[in-house]
Enzyme design. Sequence first.
Site, PDB file in Angstrom:
ATOM      1  CB  CYS A 167      -3.716   8.805  -4.110  1.00  0.00           C
ATOM      2  SG  CYS A 167      -3.077  10.233  -3.224  1.00  0.00           S
ATOM      3  CG  HIS A 305      -3.319   4.090  -0.886  1.00  0.00           C
ATOM      4  ND1 HIS A 305      -3.000   4.261  -2.214  1.00  0.00           N
ATOM      5  CD2 HIS A 305      -3.396   5.350  -0.355  1.00  0.00           C
ATOM      6  CE1 HIS A 305      -2.891   5.556  -2.485  1.00  0.00           C
ATOM      7  NE2 HIS A 305      -3.126   6.227  -1.372  1.00  0.00           N
ATOM      8  CD  GLU A 316      -4.492   0.811   2.854  1.00  0.00           C
ATOM      9  OE1 GLU A 316      -4.350  -0.004   1.924  1.00  0.00           O
ATOM     10  OE2 GLU A 316      -3.722   1.767   3.051  1.00  0.00           O
ATOM     11  CE  LYS A 334       0.889   4.726  -2.492  1.00  0.00           C
ATOM     12  NZ  LYS A 334       0.037   3.562  -2.799  1.00  0.00           N
ATOM     13  CG  HIS A 339       1.724   8.211  -2.799  1.00  0.00           C
ATOM     14  ND1 HIS A 339       1.078   7.887  -3.980  1.00  0.00           N
ATOM     15  CD2 HIS A 339       0.729   8.566  -1.929  1.00  0.00           C
ATOM     16  CE1 HIS A 339      -0.209   8.044  -3.840  1.00  0.00           C
ATOM     17  NE2 HIS A 339      -0.455   8.456  -2.601  1.00  0.00           N
ATOM     18  CG  PHE A 399      -5.502  14.276  -0.112  1.00  0.00           C
ATOM     19  CD1 PHE A 399      -5.511  13.476   1.009  1.00  0.00           C
ATOM     20  CD2 PHE A 399      -4.425  15.125  -0.299  1.00  0.00           C
ATOM     21  CE1 PHE A 399      -4.477  13.509   1.935  1.00  0.00           C
ATOM     22  CE2 PHE A 399      -3.373  15.169   0.618  1.00  0.00           C
ATOM     23  CZ  PHE A 399      -3.400  14.353   1.727  1.00  0.00           C
TER      24      PHE A 399
END
Length: 411
Positions: A167, A305, A316, A334, A339, A399
Amino acid sequence: MSKKRVVITGIGALSPLGHDVTTVMGNLRAEVNKVQRMQDWGGYEGLNTQVGVPCAPFELPVDRYNRKSMRSMGRVAQLATRSAELALEQAGLIGDPLVTSGRLGVSFGSSSGTPSAVGDFGRMISTKSIEGINANTYVKMMSHTATVNIAVFFGITGRIITTSSACTSGSQGLGYGYEAVQSGKQIAMLAGGAEELDPGQAAVFDTLFATSTQYNDQPRLTPRPFDKDRDGLVLGEGACTFLLEEYEHAKARGAPMLGEIVGYGTNCDGTHVTQPQSATMGRAMQLALDDAGLPASAIPYVNAHGTSTDQGDVAESQATQAVLGSRTVISSLKSYMGHTLGACGALETWMTLEMVKAGWFAPTLNLERVDPRCGELDYVLAGGRELQTEFAMSNNFAFGGINTSLILRRI
């Protein structure tokens, strides 16, 4: 050695919301959610999520994109290369000697290569046969397929930086491209990220219980970043390339200046592959502020994000509050286009820049009740927000615990 200013002189994009500023901003203002039920995904036994967001239709000019030039390209490389071409066109660099001089490089990424090419090698293992595998199968599969295909298509001989970091592939693409120009190592960089939509990638997040599954029959109601009733992410597809250029060089050639990157921070949680850590997320934001030489008060808006995952949204938002304060205006794109994985960092940075220039920031769709566990922030709701600012921040987290933060400046 003094740091160079890094301006944006071209942007090319292929996105679910459209491929040009007018179309994209129109969809954001109209609060259009592009999520749809993926009919062919129903044929995969055990795949729980059935929603996704394909890229809007686009055409590849047949005079340049032919069998020979595309033989090593899967869809992700096609998306990447076309977006790079659009960026070069806007920057006025198509056919310019700079492109092949070694002074322009590529910093670009995707989560993976084309999944179907990976499948070809998988079948080899199960069938004990190399049928279906040819000289280009690996090139389509490899993690740096987008980066290399861009370089080969345009004859680029500068440095190549491959940012295959899930990501944060796109945001690291921009960040490392920015650093290459800022340090004087390159005059210009094509930078960004791409991803193609595939049920195999949906399965990855399905096994982690990170996908949206409750809204398969009501796709426009998901994803729901920061909402109490969010149930996971929705995968999207697209590509975005920035032409990053040293300011004096751009000025001397009369290039269009669309904006400026003034700060970048990246780090790693170093603790867990899939459990985000708020403290190190915040540290990445502070690194970007330090790089830009700006106080937190200079950043009134953050493009989040905002994946709609249970832990991610909480960590976040708490990090954002800790670093920038509870008055910070925040929203997640998003909620419109899902995403887009390797593309999201670049696509969202582009759209953030356009919102800064418009003095209007899009709301987070489907955000009805903010999860009380999330940080105390000024979440943008229906109707959007009028806000004049010189700077904005765009954050991405991947990740592996990879964190990125970019700071943009309106010119």
